[in-house]
Design an enzyme around this catalytic site. Structure first.
Site, mmCIF file in Angstrom:
data_model
loop_
_atom_site.group_PDB
_atom_site.id
_atom_site.type_symbol
_atom_site.label_atom_id
_atom_site.label_comp_id
_atom_site.label_asym_id
_atom_site.label_seq_id
_atom_site.Cartn_x
_atom_site.Cartn_y
_atom_site.Cartn_z
ATOM 1 N N ASN A 14 0.836 -1.200 0.000
ATOM 2 C CA ASN A 14 0.000 0.000 0.000
ATOM 3 C C ASN A 14 0.878 1.261 0.000
ATOM 4 O O ASN A 14 1.580 1.521 0.974
ATOM 5 C CB ASN A 14 -0.896 -0.055 1.253
ATOM 6 C CG ASN A 14 -1.818 1.135 1.352
ATOM 7 O OD1 ASN A 14 -1.435 2.248 1.002
ATOM 8 N ND2 ASN A 14 -3.017 0.896 1.833
ATOM 9 N N GLY A 16 0.273 4.362 0.380
ATOM 10 C CA GLY A 16 -0.031 5.305 1.476
ATOM 11 C C GLY A 16 0.666 4.896 2.756
ATOM 12 O O GLY A 16 1.256 5.729 3.452
ATOM 13 N N ASP A 71 -1.930 -5.275 10.833
ATOM 14 C CA ASP A 71 -3.196 -5.922 10.492
ATOM 15 C C ASP A 71 -4.285 -5.147 11.205
ATOM 16 O O ASP A 71 -4.112 -4.755 12.357
ATOM 17 C CB ASP A 71 -3.199 -7.394 10.935
ATOM 18 C CG ASP A 71 -4.347 -8.155 10.281
ATOM 19 O OD1 ASP A 71 -4.485 -8.087 9.041
ATOM 20 O OD2 ASP A 71 -5.125 -8.800 11.009
ATOM 21 N N LYS A 179 -7.378 12.163 9.334
ATOM 22 C CA LYS A 179 -7.627 10.743 9.639
ATOM 23 C C LYS A 179 -6.386 10.105 10.281
ATOM 24 O O LYS A 179 -6.487 9.419 11.288
ATOM 25 C CB LYS A 179 -8.052 9.964 8.382
ATOM 26 C CG LYS A 179 -8.432 8.528 8.712
ATOM 27 C CD LYS A 179 -8.854 7.689 7.518
ATOM 28 C CE LYS A 179 -8.971 6.225 7.955
ATOM 29 N NZ LYS A 179 -9.102 5.292 6.842
HETATM 30 P P1 IMP Z 1 -5.765 -4.082 6.488
HETATM 31 O O1 IMP Z 1 -5.333 -5.079 7.507
HETATM 32 O O2 IMP Z 1 -5.186 -2.719 6.708
HETATM 33 O O3 IMP Z 1 -5.586 -4.565 5.080
HETATM 34 O O4 IMP Z 1 -7.351 -3.877 6.701
HETATM 35 C C1 IMP Z 1 -8.252 -4.967 6.651
HETATM 36 C C2 IMP Z 1 -9.652 -4.473 6.389
HETATM 37 O O5 IMP Z 1 -10.152 -3.759 7.536
HETATM 38 C C3 IMP Z 1 -9.783 -3.493 5.238
HETATM 39 O O6 IMP Z 1 -9.952 -4.172 4.026
HETATM 40 C C4 IMP Z 1 -11.037 -2.714 5.614
HETATM 41 O O7 IMP Z 1 -12.190 -3.444 5.285
HETATM 42 C C5 IMP Z 1 -10.940 -2.658 7.138
HETATM 43 N N1 IMP Z 1 -10.235 -1.429 7.580
HETATM 44 C C6 IMP Z 1 -9.038 -1.364 8.214
HETATM 45 N N2 IMP Z 1 -8.703 -0.082 8.445
HETATM 46 C C7 IMP Z 1 -9.700 0.660 7.954
HETATM 47 C C8 IMP Z 1 -9.896 2.078 7.869
HETATM 48 O O8 IMP Z 1 -9.076 2.914 8.290
HETATM 49 N N3 IMP Z 1 -11.050 2.467 7.301
HETATM 50 C C9 IMP Z 1 -11.973 1.609 6.800
HETATM 51 N N4 IMP Z 1 -11.825 0.291 6.814
HETATM 52 C C10 IMP Z 1 -10.686 -0.188 7.393
#
Ligand code: IMP
Length: 202
Positions: A14, A16, A71, A179
């Protein structure tokens, strides 16, 4: 032994996240795992922390470098903590953000406002090498309430229904900077970088 100026692999592609982490750990070079063709690992654990550790170990093992991984997901009280670690695949493997959001809105249909409490959680870890027995661990939590309709176009995932009483808007209506200053991920990242810097001075 981990020292300042060393490369750190980030178990994420990612852009960002890479930018944010690079800005806060300016003395290190943060390299995405995609630069090393690291294969994705299965996120099979039932906690955010364990999944972050699985991802970090996978990246450190393939790159032979220190690694950072995170995560995150959404915990909804009225759904006994779902979607939790399954947030990215709530509506099934390969589901997109809109599918997951629609499924959550449906699951919350009829749930009164007072019971629509939820929080985003982020676990972020640093390991010096794949078998590091003493990972650096940080977690962040961001409290909100879930609306019955979407509002706002920034962010991703569940942001359009994540209502922040203090801001009087959803997290999808915040700028990226605001944010980051409030979010679960921003909290975890600030904590983790402070802990990594402290470890370097030991
Ligand atoms: P990851 O572990 O950062 O890939 O996040 C896993 C999932 O959690 C994402 O695909 C979103 O569905 C949800 N999620 C995590 N952080 C956020 C956020 O800041 N905003 C909205 N959804 C989030």
């Amino acid at each position: 032994m981990f020292s300042a100026s060393q490369q750190i692999v980030l178990a994420s592609g990612n852009p960002g996240k890479i930018k944010e982490i690079q800005a806060m750990l300016a003395q290190h070079l943060i390299v995405p795992q995609s630069a090393f063709n690291v294969p994705e690992c299965d996120e099979t654990a039932c906690t955010f922390l364990e999944n972050a550790l699985l991802k970090a170990r996978n990246a450190a093992l393939h790159c032979r470098l220190p690694a950072i991984a995170d995560d995150s997901g959404l915990i909804v009280d009225a759904l006994n903590g779902a979607p939790g670690v399954l947030s990215a695949r709530y509506a099934g493997i390969g589901a997109g953000d809109q599918d997951n959001l629609d499924k959550l809105l449906e699951a919350l249909n009829g749930v009164p406002d007072a019971q629509r409490t939820a929080r985003f959680i982020c676990a972020m870890v640093f390991i010096g090498h794949a078998e590091d027995p003493c990972p650096v661990i940080a977690q962040g939590a961001w409290e909100g309430r879930l609306l019955g309709h979407a509002a706002g176009h920034h962010g991703f995932g569940y942001d359009p229904i994540f209502w922040l009483p203090d801001q009087q808007c959803t997290s999808a209506e915040l700028s990226a900077d605001v944010k980051n200053s409030l979010s679960h991920r921003g909290q975890a990242l600030r904590h983790l970088t402070a802990l990594i810097k402290a470890r370097e001075t030991i």
